[in-house]
Design an enzyme around this catalytic site. Structure first.
Site, PDB file in Angstrom:
ATOM      1  N   GLU A 103       0.849  -1.199   0.000  1.00 39.17           N
ATOM      2  CA  GLU A 103       0.000   0.000   0.000  1.00 39.17           C
ATOM      3  C   GLU A 103       0.878   1.241   0.000  1.00 39.17           C
ATOM      4  O   GLU A 103       1.965   1.244   0.599  1.00 39.17           O
ATOM      5  CB  GLU A 103      -0.903  -0.033   1.251  1.00 39.17           C
ATOM      6  CG  GLU A 103      -1.796   1.195   1.373  1.00 39.17           C
ATOM      7  CD  GLU A 103      -2.915   1.017   2.399  1.00 39.17           C
ATOM      8  OE1 GLU A 103      -3.033  -0.080   2.982  1.00 39.17           O
ATOM      9  OE2 GLU A 103      -3.673   1.980   2.605  1.00 39.17           O
ATOM     10  N   ASN A 146      -6.767   1.360   2.535  1.00 37.47           N
ATOM     11  CA  ASN A 146      -7.523   2.587   2.778  1.00 37.47           C
ATOM     12  C   ASN A 146      -7.080   3.709   1.831  1.00 37.47           C
ATOM     13  O   ASN A 146      -7.870   4.563   1.438  1.00 37.47           O
ATOM     14  CB  ASN A 146      -7.328   3.032   4.232  1.00 37.47           C
ATOM     15  CG  ASN A 146      -7.873   2.010   5.213  1.00 37.47           C
ATOM     16  OD1 ASN A 146      -8.746   1.211   4.875  1.00 37.47           O
ATOM     17  ND2 ASN A 146      -7.381   2.026   6.441  1.00 37.47           N
ATOM     18  N   ASN A 190     -12.104  -0.922  -1.468  1.00 33.43           N
ATOM     19  CA  ASN A 190     -11.472  -1.522  -0.293  1.00 33.43           C
ATOM     20  C   ASN A 190     -12.293  -1.210   0.950  1.00 33.43           C
ATOM     21  O   ASN A 190     -12.661  -0.043   1.177  1.00 33.43           O
ATOM     22  CB  ASN A 190     -10.064  -0.931  -0.115  1.00 33.43           C
ATOM     23  CG  ASN A 190      -9.394  -1.413   1.163  1.00 33.43           C
ATOM     24  OD1 ASN A 190      -9.005  -2.575   1.265  1.00 33.43           O
ATOM     25  ND2 ASN A 190      -9.290  -0.535   2.156  1.00 33.43           N
ATOM     26  N   GLU A 191     -12.591  -2.230   1.733  1.00 32.39           N
ATOM     27  CA  GLU A 191     -13.254  -2.078   3.036  1.00 32.39           C
ATOM     28  C   GLU A 191     -14.347  -1.010   3.015  1.00 32.39           C
ATOM     29  O   GLU A 191     -14.366  -0.103   3.858  1.00 32.39           O
ATOM     30  CB  GLU A 191     -12.210  -1.766   4.124  1.00 32.39           C
ATOM     31  CG  GLU A 191     -11.243  -2.902   4.330  1.00 32.39           C
ATOM     32  CD  GLU A 191     -10.335  -2.764   5.556  1.00 32.39           C
ATOM     33  OE1 GLU A 191     -10.314  -1.678   6.168  1.00 32.39           O
ATOM     34  OE2 GLU A 191      -9.659  -3.755   5.894  1.00 32.39           O
ATOM     35  N   TYR A 211      -7.152  -8.912  11.077  1.00 36.07           N
ATOM     36  CA  TYR A 211      -5.867  -8.687  11.755  1.00 36.07           C
ATOM     37  C   TYR A 211      -5.932  -9.283  13.158  1.00 36.07           C
ATOM     38  O   TYR A 211      -6.993  -9.316  13.769  1.00 36.07           O
ATOM     39  CB  TYR A 211      -5.552  -7.188  11.800  1.00 36.07           C
ATOM     40  CG  TYR A 211      -5.218  -6.642  10.424  1.00 36.07           C
ATOM     41  CD1 TYR A 211      -3.952  -6.807   9.894  1.00 36.07           C
ATOM     42  CD2 TYR A 211      -6.184  -5.998   9.650  1.00 36.07           C
ATOM     43  CE1 TYR A 211      -3.634  -6.334   8.626  1.00 36.07           C
ATOM     44  CE2 TYR A 211      -5.884  -5.528   8.376  1.00 36.07           C
ATOM     45  CZ  TYR A 211      -4.600  -5.696   7.870  1.00 36.07           C
ATOM     46  OH  TYR A 211      -4.302  -5.235   6.610  1.00 36.07           O
ATOM     47  N   GLU A 226      -6.292  -9.284   2.920  1.00 36.08           N
ATOM     48  CA  GLU A 226      -5.495  -8.624   3.968  1.00 36.08           C
ATOM     49  C   GLU A 226      -5.556  -9.481   5.216  1.00 36.08           C
ATOM     50  O   GLU A 226      -6.651  -9.729   5.743  1.00 36.08           O
ATOM     51  CB  GLU A 226      -6.026  -7.229   4.290  1.00 36.08           C
ATOM     52  CG  GLU A 226      -5.670  -6.185   3.264  1.00 36.08           C
ATOM     53  CD  GLU A 226      -6.068  -4.777   3.718  1.00 36.08           C
ATOM     54  OE1 GLU A 226      -5.983  -4.470   4.927  1.00 36.08           O
ATOM     55  OE2 GLU A 226      -6.479  -4.011   2.835  1.00 36.08           O
ATOM     56  N   GLN A 232       1.468  -6.500   5.296  1.00 36.79           N
ATOM     57  CA  GLN A 232       1.791  -6.144   3.927  1.00 36.79           C
ATOM     58  C   GLN A 232       3.132  -6.778   3.579  1.00 36.79           C
ATOM     59  O   GLN A 232       3.489  -7.757   4.240  1.00 36.79           O
ATOM     60  CB  GLN A 232       1.796  -4.624   3.796  1.00 36.79           C
ATOM     61  CG  GLN A 232       0.414  -4.019   4.109  1.00 36.79           C
ATOM     62  CD  GLN A 232       0.298  -2.542   3.779  1.00 36.79           C
ATOM     63  OE1 GLN A 232       1.178  -1.933   3.206  1.00 36.79           O
ATOM     64  NE2 GLN A 232      -0.826  -1.935   4.181  1.00 36.79           N
TER      65      GLN A 232
HETATM   66  O1  AHR Z   1      -3.102  -2.853   5.950  1.00 30.90           O
HETATM   67  C1  AHR Z   1      -3.424  -1.704   6.669  1.00 30.90           C
HETATM   68  C2  AHR Z   1      -4.886  -1.277   6.491  1.00 30.90           C
HETATM   69  O2  AHR Z   1      -5.726  -2.194   7.111  1.00 30.90           O
HETATM   70  C3  AHR Z   1      -5.408  -1.212   5.079  1.00 30.90           C
HETATM   71  O3  AHR Z   1      -5.130  -0.008   4.469  1.00 30.90           O
HETATM   72  C4  AHR Z   1      -6.888  -1.351   5.271  1.00 30.90           C
HETATM   73  O4  AHR Z   1      -7.529  -1.926   4.160  1.00 30.90           O
HETATM   74  C5  AHR Z   1      -7.026  -2.159   6.550  1.00 30.90           C
HETATM   75  O5  AHR Z   1      -7.899  -1.562   7.437  1.00 30.90           O
END
Ligand code: AHR
Length: 506
Positions: free
Chosen positions: A26, A71, A171-172, A243, A291, A352
């Site tokens: 990113e 994001n 994205n999201e 995450y 992700e 990432q």
């Molecule tokens: O990877 C960091 C962020 O986590 C990304 O930009 C977003 O898509 C997610 O919230």
């Protein structure tokens, strides 16, 4: 402590899509600037890309890299990153409260991806922009010439189209933090119309629609049902993100979290099935888990920048989680989950790749090194391609507050037909006890151990640094025995192991 298991050659789960070991880059933090790109660096190539970083990316054999966000993409004008570098504008990036110099754009990234021998997965901006920007970008990247956008690409030095096959539709889009957040109905409609426009250009593109940002969103899993209801016939994948964190410093709970991941995948697979049936469709939509990673170590030090109290810095050191052995175990468990669900998860991208919650770290003007989590990803990427196999396991379990019956052993197995090898990935979640695992093999013929790597450390919080890059690395295991079709392998407390077995040549 003892566990036993059976692995039969006929007990297959699914062929694994190589893209299960993908990554994500990113435009944020030091992922691009002083990550892959640093024109003044001693290893920089003629495009300013760091060759030392490239070598580590190639070592991981990354099948696909998702780009440019995240994001970031939800307020990104891709046109800012083309043309002569001196003419490119600096913009404020609203996602991370930083400045974007646009010195790297689609040309530089595509050239880098070619050198890294990886495919590209491009995300389009459905936040501040929409269908028009997406169709223009597609024409720019994929049309040979003779149209406005394709001729502009050629004028900018790229004669041949890049022919990008994989596209993320935003994205999201469920997240309140997203520029241009949408309701499931708003997003579903826009995603469908964008997909239709992109398919009108090329019916064979692979399109990914946004699922939930986490399984903890209040809109989950109704979001998936609504979005798929709008888009099912026009897309190929639904994307999930997750995450993992151990802010509570509770290892047992932390290492149980892939059971929530399993539930998440199971639920979304059921929603896909529901919509498929509702639409009487023959088409199968799959999951792109584009992700995932551990993300929490860096949160305290990032607060000031992320809350917008540090101005608009360019490429600040944010989300620079320094990973330890505990995170190795977590990442290995996550990868095991993806392998076990290779029937429905076809793409997964560790988030990432460099510096930002990443397996590869760099220092500006200095070196590049492997974080601890580099290794479970490396082993999976190298040896986890083939057919995912079902390992039936009988193992002692433990409970934590929200999750019950977590086996101390987490395992996945992959069979490679071509060279008749089995790769096993094993984690012992127990803090103090060795787990003696006997695995009975059936139907594979006479096998022998050809590789055995072990990751363990006296200190669960041990990390790798630029000064001490080999503090937590795999070492050859020497105490597994394969006799009479039974593999006996002791798994030390809090350890990760990779074992490869190959057929004995007659
Ligand atoms: O990877 C960091 C962020 O986590 C990304 O930009 C977003 O898509 C997610 O919230």
């Amino acid at each position: 402590m003892h566990a036993s298991g059976i692995l039969h050659k006929l007990n297959k789960i699914s062929k694994i899509d190589d893209r299960l070991y993908g990554s994500f880059l990113e435009h944020m933090g030091r992922a691009v600037y002083s990550g892959i790109y640093e024109p003044d660096h001693k290893t920089a190539d003629q495009n300013g890309m760091r060759e030392d970083v490239l070598a580590l990316v190639k070592e991981l054999n990354v099948p696909v890299v998702r780009y440019p966000g995240g994001n970031f993409v939800s307020a990104y004008n891709w046109e800012d990153g083309i043309g002569p570098k001196q003419d490119r504008p600096t913009r404020l990036d609203l996602a991370w409260h930083t400045s974007e110099s646009n010195q790297v754009g689609i040309h530089e990234f595509a050239d880098w991806a070619k050198k890294a021998e990886t495919d590209i997965m491009l995300a389009v901006n459905l936040g501040s922009k929409g269908m028009d920007s997406a169709r223009n970008l597609l024409e720019y990247t994929n049309h040979p010439g003779g149209s406005y956008w394709s001729d502009l690409r050629r004028a900018n030095g790229q004669e041949e189209p890049w022919n990008v096959r994989m596209w993320c539709l935003g994205n999201e889009m469920d997240g309140p933090w997203q520029v241009g957040q949408k309701t499931a109905d708003e997003y579903g409609r826009i995603a469908r119309e964008t997909a239709k426009a992109m398919r009108a250009f090329d019916g064979d593109l692979e399109l990914v629609v946004c699922g939930s940002s986490t399984p903890y969103m209040v809109t989950y899993p109704a979001w998936e049902a609504t979005v798929l209801d709008h888009t099912y016939d026009e897309i190929d994948f639904i994307s999930l993100h997750m995450y993992f964190e151990n802010e509570a410093n509770d290892t047992a709970t932390y290492l149980a979290q892939n059971h929530e991941l399993e539930k998440y995948i199971h639920t979304v697979a059921s929603v896909i099935e529901f919509i498929k049936t509702k639409k009487r469709s023959n088409k199968q939509v799959y999951i792109s888990f584009d992700e995932w990673n551990v993300w929490y170590h860096s949160k305290p030090q990032d607060k000031k920048i992320l809350e917008g109290n540090a101005g608009w810095p360019h490429a600040p050191a944010i989300l620079e989680d320094i990973y330890n052995l505990e995170d190795v175990l977590q990442v290995a468990c996550i990868l095991n989950t993806f392998i076990r669900r290779a029937d429905i998860v076809k793409i997964a991208c560790m988030a990432q790749l460099v510096n930002v919650i990443a397996p590869i770290m760099t220092s500006k003007g200095g070196g590049a090194w492997r974080q601890t989590i580099f290794y479970p990803l490396l082993f999976a990427s190298k040896y986890g391609r083939g057919t995912s196999m079902n390992v039936q396991v009988d193992c002692p379990t433990y409970d934590v507050e929200k999750i019950k019956d977590i086996p101390y052993l987490d395992v996945s197995a992959v069979y490679q037909d071509e060279d008749e090898t089995i790769s096993l990935f094993l984690v012992n979640r127990h803090e103090t006890q060795t787990l003696n695992f006997n695995l009975s093999l059936a139907g594979f013929g006479d096998m022998q151990i050809v590789d055995h790597q072990l990751m363990v450390h006296d200190d669960l919080r041990a990390v790798n640094t630029e000064q001490n890059p080999d503090n937590v690395i795999p070492t050859p295991g020497d105490n597994a025995v394969l006799e009479g079709g039974v593999l006996d392998i002791p798994l030390p407390p809090h350890s990760f192991q990779m074992v490869r077995l190959a057929k004995v040549s007659s």
